[in-house]
Write a protein that holds these residues in place. Sequence first.
Motif, PDB file in Angstrom:
ATOM      1  N   SER A   1       0.818  -1.219   0.000  1.00 43.47           N
ATOM      2  CA  SER A   1       0.000   0.000   0.000  1.00 43.47           C
ATOM      3  C   SER A   1       0.850   1.266   0.000  1.00 43.47           C
ATOM      4  O   SER A   1       0.332   2.357   0.166  1.00 43.47           O
ATOM      5  CB  SER A   1      -0.936  -0.010   1.204  1.00 43.47           C
ATOM      6  OG  SER A   1      -0.173   0.036   2.382  1.00 43.47           O
TER       7      SER A   1
ATOM      8  N   TYR B   1       3.026  -0.104  -4.423  1.00 42.26           N
ATOM      9  CA  TYR B   1       1.665   0.305  -4.755  1.00 42.26           C
ATOM     10  C   TYR B   1       1.615   0.994  -6.122  1.00 42.26           C
ATOM     11  O   TYR B   1       0.774   0.690  -6.959  1.00 42.26           O
ATOM     12  CB  TYR B   1       1.126   1.227  -3.662  1.00 42.26           C
ATOM     13  CG  TYR B   1      -0.263   1.692  -3.951  1.00 42.26           C
ATOM     14  CD1 TYR B   1      -1.332   0.834  -3.783  1.00 42.26           C
ATOM     15  CD2 TYR B   1      -0.511   2.977  -4.426  1.00 42.26           C
ATOM     16  CE1 TYR B   1      -2.602   1.238  -4.070  1.00 42.26           C
ATOM     17  CE2 TYR B   1      -1.782   3.388  -4.715  1.00 42.26           C
ATOM     18  CZ  TYR B   1      -2.834   2.518  -4.530  1.00 42.26           C
ATOM     19  OH  TYR B   1      -4.092   2.917  -4.833  1.00 42.26           O
TER      20      TYR B   1
ATOM     21  N   ALA C   1     -11.869  -5.889 -18.286  1.00 41.42           N
ATOM     22  CA  ALA C   1     -11.323  -4.541 -18.171  1.00 41.42           C
ATOM     23  C   ALA C   1     -11.916  -3.866 -16.955  1.00 41.42           C
ATOM     24  O   ALA C   1     -11.217  -3.195 -16.187  1.00 41.42           O
ATOM     25  CB  ALA C   1     -11.634  -3.751 -19.435  1.00 41.42           C
TER      26      ALA C   1
ATOM     27  N   ALA D   1     -10.236  -5.023 -13.889  1.00 36.72           N
ATOM     28  CA  ALA D   1      -8.910  -4.435 -13.744  1.00 36.72           C
ATOM     29  C   ALA D   1      -8.997  -2.981 -13.306  1.00 36.72           C
ATOM     30  O   ALA D   1      -8.338  -2.555 -12.355  1.00 36.72           O
ATOM     31  CB  ALA D   1      -8.157  -4.538 -15.071  1.00 36.72           C
TER      32      ALA D   1
ATOM     33  N   ALA E   1      -7.936  -1.294  -9.829  1.00 33.76           N
ATOM     34  CA  ALA E   1      -6.999  -0.184  -9.733  1.00 33.76           C
ATOM     35  C   ALA E   1      -7.599   0.950  -8.908  1.00 33.76           C
ATOM     36  O   ALA E   1      -6.945   1.523  -8.039  1.00 33.76           O
ATOM     37  CB  ALA E   1      -6.640   0.309 -11.127  1.00 33.76           C
TER      38      ALA E   1
ATOM     39  N   LEU F   1      -7.779   0.122  -5.282  1.00 36.26           N
ATOM     40  CA  LEU F   1      -6.448   0.225  -4.697  1.00 36.26           C
ATOM     41  C   LEU F   1      -6.070   1.683  -4.478  1.00 36.26           C
ATOM     42  O   LEU F   1      -5.432   2.022  -3.497  1.00 36.26           O
ATOM     43  CB  LEU F   1      -5.428  -0.439  -5.617  1.00 36.26           C
ATOM     44  CG  LEU F   1      -5.374  -1.966  -5.550  1.00 36.26           C
ATOM     45  CD1 LEU F   1      -4.602  -2.508  -6.728  1.00 36.26           C
ATOM     46  CD2 LEU F   1      -4.719  -2.411  -4.252  1.00 36.26           C
ATOM     47  N   THR F   2      -6.490   2.520  -5.414  1.00 30.67           N
ATOM     48  CA  THR F   2      -6.125   3.926  -5.314  1.00 30.67           C
ATOM     49  C   THR F   2      -6.547   4.500  -3.972  1.00 30.67           C
ATOM     50  O   THR F   2      -5.877   5.327  -3.391  1.00 30.67           O
ATOM     51  CB  THR F   2      -6.813   4.738  -6.432  1.00 30.67           C
ATOM     52  OG1 THR F   2      -6.685   4.015  -7.632  1.00 30.67           O
ATOM     53  CG2 THR F   2      -6.189   6.098  -6.569  1.00 30.67           C
ATOM     54  N   ALA F   3      -7.661   4.000  -3.518  1.00 29.27           N
ATOM     55  CA  ALA F   3      -8.203   4.556  -2.297  1.00 29.27           C
ATOM     56  C   ALA F   3      -7.315   4.280  -1.094  1.00 29.27           C
ATOM     57  O   ALA F   3      -7.312   5.038  -0.137  1.00 29.27           O
ATOM     58  CB  ALA F   3      -9.598   3.992  -2.060  1.00 29.27           C
ATOM     59  N   CYS F   4      -6.532   3.193  -1.149  1.00 30.51           N
ATOM     60  CA  CYS F   4      -5.826   2.851   0.085  1.00 30.51           C
ATOM     61  C   CYS F   4      -4.319   3.005  -0.024  1.00 30.51           C
ATOM     62  O   CYS F   4      -3.600   2.803   0.923  1.00 30.51           O
ATOM     63  CB  CYS F   4      -6.168   1.424   0.512  1.00 30.51           C
ATOM     64  SG  CYS F   4      -5.611   0.193  -0.649  1.00 30.51           S
ATOM     65  N   GLY F   5      -3.795   3.359  -1.208  1.00 39.01           N
ATOM     66  CA  GLY F   5      -2.361   3.468  -1.341  1.00 39.01           C
ATOM     67  C   GLY F   5      -1.824   4.787  -0.811  1.00 39.01           C
ATOM     68  O   GLY F   5      -2.575   5.746  -0.634  1.00 39.01           O
ATOM     69  N   SER F   6      -0.543   4.823  -0.562  1.00 39.85           N
ATOM     70  CA  SER F   6       0.012   6.033   0.018  1.00 39.85           C
ATOM     71  C   SER F   6       1.393   6.323  -0.543  1.00 39.85           C
ATOM     72  O   SER F   6       2.206   5.432  -0.748  1.00 39.85           O
ATOM     73  CB  SER F   6       0.101   5.879   1.530  1.00 39.85           C
ATOM     74  OG  SER F   6       0.938   6.877   2.044  1.00 39.85           O
ATOM     75  N   ASP F   7       1.632   7.593  -0.793  1.00 40.70           N
ATOM     76  CA  ASP F   7       2.945   8.054  -1.225  1.00 40.70           C
ATOM     77  C   ASP F   7       3.822   8.420  -0.034  1.00 40.70           C
ATOM     78  O   ASP F   7       4.955   8.821  -0.194  1.00 40.70           O
ATOM     79  CB  ASP F   7       2.779   9.305  -2.098  1.00 40.70           C
ATOM     80  CG  ASP F   7       2.840   8.948  -3.579  1.00 40.70           C
ATOM     81  OD1 ASP F   7       3.270   7.829  -3.890  1.00 40.70           O
ATOM     82  OD2 ASP F   7       2.460   9.787  -4.393  1.00 40.70           O
ATOM     83  N   ASP F   8       3.253   8.319   1.153  1.00 37.96           N
ATOM     84  CA  ASP F   8       3.939   8.855   2.323  1.00 37.96           C
ATOM     85  C   ASP F   8       4.817   7.800   2.968  1.00 37.96           C
ATOM     86  O   ASP F   8       4.326   6.813   3.509  1.00 37.96           O
ATOM     87  CB  ASP F   8       2.901   9.373   3.316  1.00 37.96           C
ATOM     88  CG  ASP F   8       3.570   9.964   4.541  1.00 37.96           C
ATOM     89  OD1 ASP F   8       4.748  10.356   4.425  1.00 37.96           O
ATOM     90  OD2 ASP F   8       2.929  10.012   5.598  1.00 37.96           O
TER      91      ASP F   8
END
Lengths: 356, 386, 347
Positions: A120, A136, B15, B18, B22, B25-32
């Motif tokens: 994630s 992620y 599709a 998929a 995606a 997943l976007t909702a739970c991913g993090s760049d931090d």
Amino acid sequence: MSIVKTDTAAPPAEPKPLQLTRRSMPTWIPWAVAVAAVGVGLLTKAVQGNWALGGFFAGLFYVVVVSLASWQIEDRRRASDRLATSIVYSAFVVAVVPLVSILWYTVQQGWEKLSPEFLSHSMNGVGPRDDKGGIYHAIIGTLEQVGLAGLIAVPLGLLTAIYLVEYGRGRLARTITFFVDVMTGVPSIVAGLFVYAFWILALGFEASGFAGSLALAILMLPTVVRSAEEMLKLVPNELREASLALGVPKWRTVLKVVLPTAIGGIITGVMLSIARVIGETAPLLLLVGLSQSINTDPFSGWQSSIPLFVFDQNHSGSRFAPDRAWAAALTLIIIVMLLNLVARLIARWKAPKAGR
Amino acid sequence: MTTRPRLARRSAAFAAIAVAGALTLTACGSDDNSDKPASGETTNAANPPGGSSSAAAPAKLDCPTGTLQGAGSSAQKNAMDEWVKAFQQKCSGAKVEYNGNGSGAGRQAFFDSQVAFAGSDASIADADVAKGTAACKGTPAINLPMVTGPIAVAYNVSGVKDLVLDAKTIAGIFAGQIKTWDAAEIKALNPKATLPSTPIQAVHRSDKSGTTENFTKYLKAAGGDAWAAAPSQDWPSQEGQSAKGSDGVANVVKTTAGAIGYMEGSFAENAGLGVAQINTGAAAPVKLTPEAAGKAVSAAKITGTGNDLKLQLDYATKAEGAYPIVLVTYEIACEKGTPADKLPLVKSFLTYTSSEEGQSILAKNGYAPLPAEIATKVRTAVAALS
Amino acid sequence: MSTSITPESRDNAQRDSGSRRSPKADQAHGADAKPNKTQVRLGDRVFLGLSRGAGITLLVIMAGIAVFLVVKALDALGDNNGNFLTDSTWVTDGSKPAFGVAGLVGGTVISAGIAMLIAVPVAVGVALFITHYAPRRVAQTLGYIVDLLAAVPSVVFGLWGLVFLSPKLLGLHTWLSDYLGWIPIFDKDETGTTARTLFTCGIILAIMVLPIIAAVTREVFLQVPRAHEEAALALGATRWEMIRTAVLPFGKPGIISASMLGLGRALGETIAVAMVLSSSQEFTYKILDPGGNTIAANIANQFAESNDLGRGALIASGLVLFVLTLLVNGAARVVINRHKEFSGANA
């Protein structure tokens, strides 16, 4: 076919009593030979110090001795049957051992690192000395790029296959068939170079996930066409004729009769083509730019992808990178397995009952 | 036939799965990936979070927002990763992406205006200057030395520590003239060591590389007639083994008894390999340290004009304590002519990397900070970007 | 099976019936039938147009690739000071660039050849095992596993080959050169301690292409008419004789096209070879010595750091790879055409 005359030593004068059951080898013999073969393997290992060599000689010993025994006790035809059986079984073992080894090794190396946090998080702002970050952004990239490639390649490939099987006669069809074969041989990096020159250099777009999708679509196309073509060809003509005879127009026949009949094989083909491209690294290296952070828009800005991530981490100097690479490889394999599983379930659920 | 599935419907479903996947997943991913919860710290922090910048004076940044893309040298990838991390902690509105796919690829991407700056192991070649000018809307592209790194000659010989080699011997080993570890030439340099008779396995890069170029420049300059081939990005001889990337070379050296190879210092350190000391002709053999590499760099001449700070290294230096096998990597950017939307970011990021704080991070990663005199010139050049 | 009609005659029959029917329909129903007729024609025309368009798109893509490769390659070849086809040096910068693909082609052919020698028989064996030997209940699962393995990405094969496999193959290298060293290709110059050789790459490529060949071959074997097999068995054939006389001849074109699929991947495989092989530019036939290189791996290794000329040279080598696969495919087509009577459409 001709049945080989047996060379049993029965005197020709007296007509043989009905040979419905022939002398066959007692079942304990193969087992005894197998035990002896294990002994040979252990001996080889002791002398040469190599397990692979031991296994090889054990297998060879078993195959040769069982065949010879069968030749003596039974006859030549059954001996060759046993030989073929042993060879086919060992071919399967030979194939499965390295493949299982890869899976096992990847799981072993990647399992520990694989965690919800790894799945994630992106690699944004992870320094070389940080044991953090995740894939992620790469998962998003892979799903979007492969999904877009599929959206381009599957309809295009399927229509081409339909053209070749249902309509195609003459020079155009032959040319297309030939170039589908040629396209199969296009190395992935060359496809990448082409898109690089066409999309980025000539048309002036920036590196993006979509550029990667274009290259992946080129790689998927021939596999989709070829497998769909094979499957459509296998649909019995009787089905088409029956439908046409009922006055159903050709295009409806193709869509409603031919495609549904072949759908199981077609889905398998599409899955195989996805399997081919989902692990592609070389073209993406040139085209998607390799980002470290999340970018959900495949049409603008850099993206990453899982194989690219594995490649990048494998070449990184950080000592935490190899773990990340293996964990990403494991994730990729799991995703592919899930995709396969879903496809299989759909295929089984929807496919008409085949002959076997 | 009772069931009449339609392929179109099915592939659309695919599709959809998929895309939906995606999006979910976007909702739970993090760049931090920062150590602390992101809520507290905000932009423009004058004091850098974390202990990463210790004693060095914190850099003053104006922190523009947006995404900056750079590409190029893999040799400075580790440095870039550290810089990006620290820079983004200071400027949370800014995002920097650096693709370490190789100097050539970086320069090419720069010439094609795909990236705003390129990392490069070599300054822009004379033949390419025009392309740089074209990419910068008619103004010259400039070379800014930013990261200097020593190249380690790492070995794997059981029982041997503190191996000392000189340029002639290294050249002899890599040219295939010196074949075993107990050869007279090596013994002469290491009178105390017990050298085995193991054959030497010299490992070089199989890919084009600035590291190979700098290493062969050193062999040519300091090795005299022991090294005949001209310096080049491609390994010139057919002797020995090869591997892709510095990590590949490090990996082969680590797993092969009797192996020796060259790689950026940080890779040797990470792999835990023995690193040869270099007998340069100075009083004592020189160990590979950031300081020793920095000394060699400070002896370099600036051959560029104006704000173009192209350096020429003296590989045959005999200066006391100067480690001669050094790689200088540049950032290539437009002096003027950077697109207006990227300029503040380029300027801000390069201001940070050339600052005292930015340079002080380098030493921890096996790189050497720029010598003070050159660093000052780089800062002036960065300040003049427009 | 002899009763089924050929595609051509089927097509003609359909066309005839269509043209014969519509005038009658017009006469019988007058205006009511008209929209129906145009719908039928329109639908068919649109569908034909779509599918033909797709085929033509594919040709356009191929033409684009070819044109691009040739143009870029010609640029670079103009500046070449060596002989592109017979040299095995690769110097693309400096004042006198000289490059040639002889060594690369040799390495590509050798490694792919080793891969096919190993993979094709084993893959056919695997396909036979799954379709004709394994218990029915596990066969489907086994087939599924083979499909999955086709999906292991080449990056993973590269990692595994480098870290796990190549050290394990060192013993085999020594053994082969000790006992079979009198055969030139097993001769070994260097007392090297590495198994990162063309031989190892061939084995890794074989493992990579095996699932692909096996999966396609299996599909073909499953299509063998049940009647053929049962006829052979009813005549008293053993299982092997049944396979030899009924399954293999039917599956031959399928095996060949599956092998071509595998060969295509083996020839063009980039990342795994680049990661594993200890490469050199010069040609070597000694597959147990480190050295040699393949076209694709060379592109991957050189591309990032190459200047314009270097990239042009690499593209030219890519063109050679392209032509190589073209030749292979041409040969395969000839073989398949010769066996056309076994094509499934008329079964």
